[in-house]
Scaffold this active site. Structure first.
Site, PDB file in Angstrom:
ATOM      1  N   ASP A 148      93.007  15.519  51.680  1.00 50.85           N
ATOM      2  CA  ASP A 148      93.825  15.725  52.871  1.00 50.85           C
ATOM      3  C   ASP A 148      93.434  16.984  53.631  1.00 50.85           C
ATOM      4  O   ASP A 148      92.633  17.797  53.164  1.00 50.85           O
ATOM      5  CB  ASP A 148      95.316  15.791  52.488  1.00 50.85           C
TER       6      ASP A 148
ATOM      7  N   HIS B 220     104.707  13.656  46.030  1.00 48.16           N
ATOM      8  CA  HIS B 220     103.531  13.171  46.753  1.00 48.16           C
ATOM      9  C   HIS B 220     102.252  13.352  45.946  1.00 48.16           C
ATOM     10  O   HIS B 220     102.137  14.264  45.125  1.00 48.16           O
ATOM     11  CB  HIS B 220     103.404  13.825  48.130  1.00 48.16           C
TER      12      HIS B 220
ATOM     13  N   GLU C 257     103.799  11.076  51.133  1.00 45.89           N
ATOM     14  CA  GLU C 257     105.170  11.507  50.877  1.00 45.89           C
ATOM     15  C   GLU C 257     106.050  10.312  50.494  1.00 45.89           C
ATOM     16  O   GLU C 257     105.631   9.151  50.633  1.00 45.89           O
ATOM     17  CB  GLU C 257     105.733  12.183  52.130  1.00 45.89           C
TER      18      GLU C 257
END
Length: 636
Positions: free
Chosen positions: A83, A156, A161
């Site tokens: 991410d 998460h 999430e």
């Protein structure tokens, strides 16, 4: 140190528990290194899925060591990061791009074209195509060989999430409130944390051939239990790992502490009924039945799955009396030991009296927040009390406070006709630095010095209020802390030497240290580790052989009742005096820089925690007190 390879019927993900994150991280790094080495020998690429944050840091350091000292090559490794924050530039120190190069890629021989990190600076129209291409690249390489994961407090994995399903692909997501809170310190406040991020989806994560999930620390214990013991579903996205054919969760003991095998092992397995386990079970049973310990019956034990324990004692009466007495004997109004008494059943020795006691405080206020009542009691009972502040705490002061004190300095020089040139120059520098800073000005050495002086002055005032002699307040300013950022340096011999030298100087009979590993940015853990290492160096010293080490907990957490070995009752008057000592730390009053997830002020948290501990003792059928400060002994 040994590892525990444990599982029970409650755990739906294979789990391996290590004594600490150092051992666990080295284990994972060795598994990754072995895969890379084997594929290198076959001339094949190794595809790694990489995580960021605090969980993988030690893993990356070990992989760097293996590369530098054992010759492991990363030239044939391809990486895909999970991410990246959206609209955070790669050069920004809070970006995951910066993180990966700073902590890993700059130190190995990986080819830059083999590094893939989501682009957080895309325009909205470019995001979908970029994300689809990211997944295509992973699939074209035959999917990820080893995926490294942490777990967020929201549950998460990556930035998937709650609400994410196992069919999600790489995409732009909104961050959960819990995740934003957790990132607030790194971004110097919640208002600076990005609201969105680009994350690899759950589907490409589950497509990985092998997955390691690294989980460290007590703050992750509750969510880890939900992820590996609870139902599979979008409420806890990490629970989807239960469906993976080759996943291994690596946890340290604190992270695993909420699992059933540790919380209520008697419900899932056979127990070794040692003193601690018996105490834990009886306290649990008292809570479940809402009865004081001495009112528990044989039928209560049988009904709640504790027939095995009952059998070892013969009757509820016997076990109730045994555990009641054990807990009763933890209570003492004499934390330094009561002189001229029989101390066989007291937590502290009666002799020598008075004792030399040293309270280690990681930050300049943990002493009064965590054990202010006990500190005051030790002084009042005539002991030679020292307080050692391990770090300056300088980054936890607002710029406005630094400006206010600098204004005072300038006014002081004018009022008393002190040479002003240098003071005016410094004042202007501080004003300009603060004015031009986008956030808090902790990159300025002079600003940090002023903030450190503010905290030192507050700590000195609190010590005086508690009756500690001026010369007994020690400001250690351990080097690992002095970075100007939440991220700290590694603990070094220089840090440990400071602790060693102080202990050799004082030769204490008692050491009090912060055992609160819930501290969100890890300073408590580093400070405690430094003390443990110092003790290890000194344990053969004659004076050290008669030294007790007591661990307290702070604003974040409290010991479980079964772990408490000294409980110091605090009267209403002492609790008020403790509150006033905490008030001396004015820079931390109202709304501190780093409040953590709990929005109450520190004095409120401390009082609520102390009162709650007293209530728990009361419910067990013990004496009712206004408040209790709790300690666990560390036996070295």
């Amino acid at each position: 140190m040994n590892t525990k390879n444990l599982s029970t019927s409650s755990e739906k993900i294979p789990l391996r528990i290590f004594n600490d994150k150092e051992e666990g991280s080295v284990y994972i790094a060795n598994q990754i290194a072995a895969t890379i080495k084997a594929k290198n020998e076959l001339g094949q690429k190794t595809v790694l899925g990489l995580a960021t944050g605090s969980s993988p840091l030690r893993i990356y350091r070990e992989l760097i060591r293996i590369h530098q000292e054992e010759g492991l090559s990363f030239k044939n490794v391809v990486t895909f990061n999970l991410d990246e924050y959206y609209q955070v530039e790669p050069e920004n120190k809070e970006s995951y791009h910066y993180f990966m190069y700073e902590h890993f890629f700059n130190h190995i021989d990986i080819n830059p074209e083999n590094v893939h990190i989501p682009n957080g600076m895309l325009s909205p129209s470019e995001i979908d195509e970029f994300c689809q291409e990211y997944d295509r690249k992973i699939a074209a390489l035959g999917n990820i060989d080893i995926q490294l994961l942490g777990i967020g407090r929201s549950g998460h994995i990556g930035f998937n999430e709650p609400g994410a399903t196992d069919t999600t692909t790489t995409r732009l997501v909104k961050l959960n409130k819990i995740t934003i809170d957790d990132a607030a310190e790194a971004f110097d406040g919640e208002e600076h944390v990005p609201l969105r991020a680009i994350t690899m989806g759950v589907k490409p994560i589950l497509n990985a051939k092998k997955i390691f999930m690294a989980v460290w620390g007590e703050s992750k214990a509750e969510i880890l239990a939900k992820a590996i013991e609870g139902p599979v579903g979008s409420d806890v996205p990490a629970s989807y790992l239960q469906k993976h054919p080759d996943v291994l969760c690596i946890a340290d003991a604190p992270a695993a502490s909420k699992l059933s095998q540790f919380q209520t092992p008697w419900l899932t397995n056979f127990c070794t009924w040692d003193s601690h386990m018996k105490k834990k079970a009886v306290i649990w049973l008292s809570h479940k039945t809402n009865k004081p310990m001495l009112k528990l019956t044989d039928n209560d034990y049988k009904q709640w799955g504790l027939a095995d324990l009952l059998k070892t004692a013969g009757s509820a009466y016997n076990i109730n009396i045994e555990i009641h007495n054990q807990i009763q004997q933890t209570i003492t109004g004499w934390p330094g030991g009561k002189p001229n008494t029989d101390d066989k059943v007291r937590p502290e020795r009666s002799n020598p009296y008075p004792k030399r006691s040293i309270v280690f405080s990681p930050h300049p206020d943990d002493d009064v927040i965590s054990m202010g009542g006990t500190l005051i009691r030790l002084v009042d009972q005539g002991h030679d009390v020292h307080v050692a502040y391990q770090t300056s705490g300088n980054i936890a002061v607002f710029d406005d406070d630094a400006r206010r004190f600098t204004d005072f300095l300038l006014g002081f020089s004018e009022k008393f006709n002190i040479a002003e040139a240098e003071i005016q120059s410094l004042h202007q520098e501080i004003v300009d630095t603060i004015k031009n800073a986008e956030r808090e000005s902790n990159s300025s050495e002079n600003v940090l010095k002023i903030k450190g002086l503010i905290r030192r002055g507050e700590a000195s005032a609190a010590c005086r209020f508690c009756g500690v002699k001026d010369e007994n307040a020690h400001f250690l300013e351990m080097p690992f802390y002095e970075t100007g950022h939440v991220a700290k340096k590694e603990l070094s011999d220089a840090d440990i030497d400071i602790i060693v030298n102080l202990l050799k100087e004082i030769k204490p009979h008692q050491i009090f240290a912060a055992g609160d590993l819930h501290d969100p940015h890890g300073t408590h853990a580093v400070c405690l580790n430094a003390i443990f290492k110092a003790i290890d160096r000194l344990k053969s010293e004659e004076w050290m052989k008669d030294c007790y080490v007591w661990l307290y907990r702070g604003a974040w957490h409290e010991w479980n009742i079964e772990d408490i070995e000294m409980a110091v009752p605090i009267s209403p008057e002492e609790l008020m005096k403790k509150r006033k000592a905490i008030f001396k730390h004015q820079s931390q009053k109202d709304s501190p820089v780093f409040p953590g997830k709990d929005k109450r002020e520190f004095w409120q948290r401390a009082e609520d925690r102390n009162r709650n501990t007293a209530k728990l003792y009361d419910k067990l059928g013990l004496t009712e007190y206004e408040a209790i400060e709790a300690f666990k002994r560390y036996k070295f």
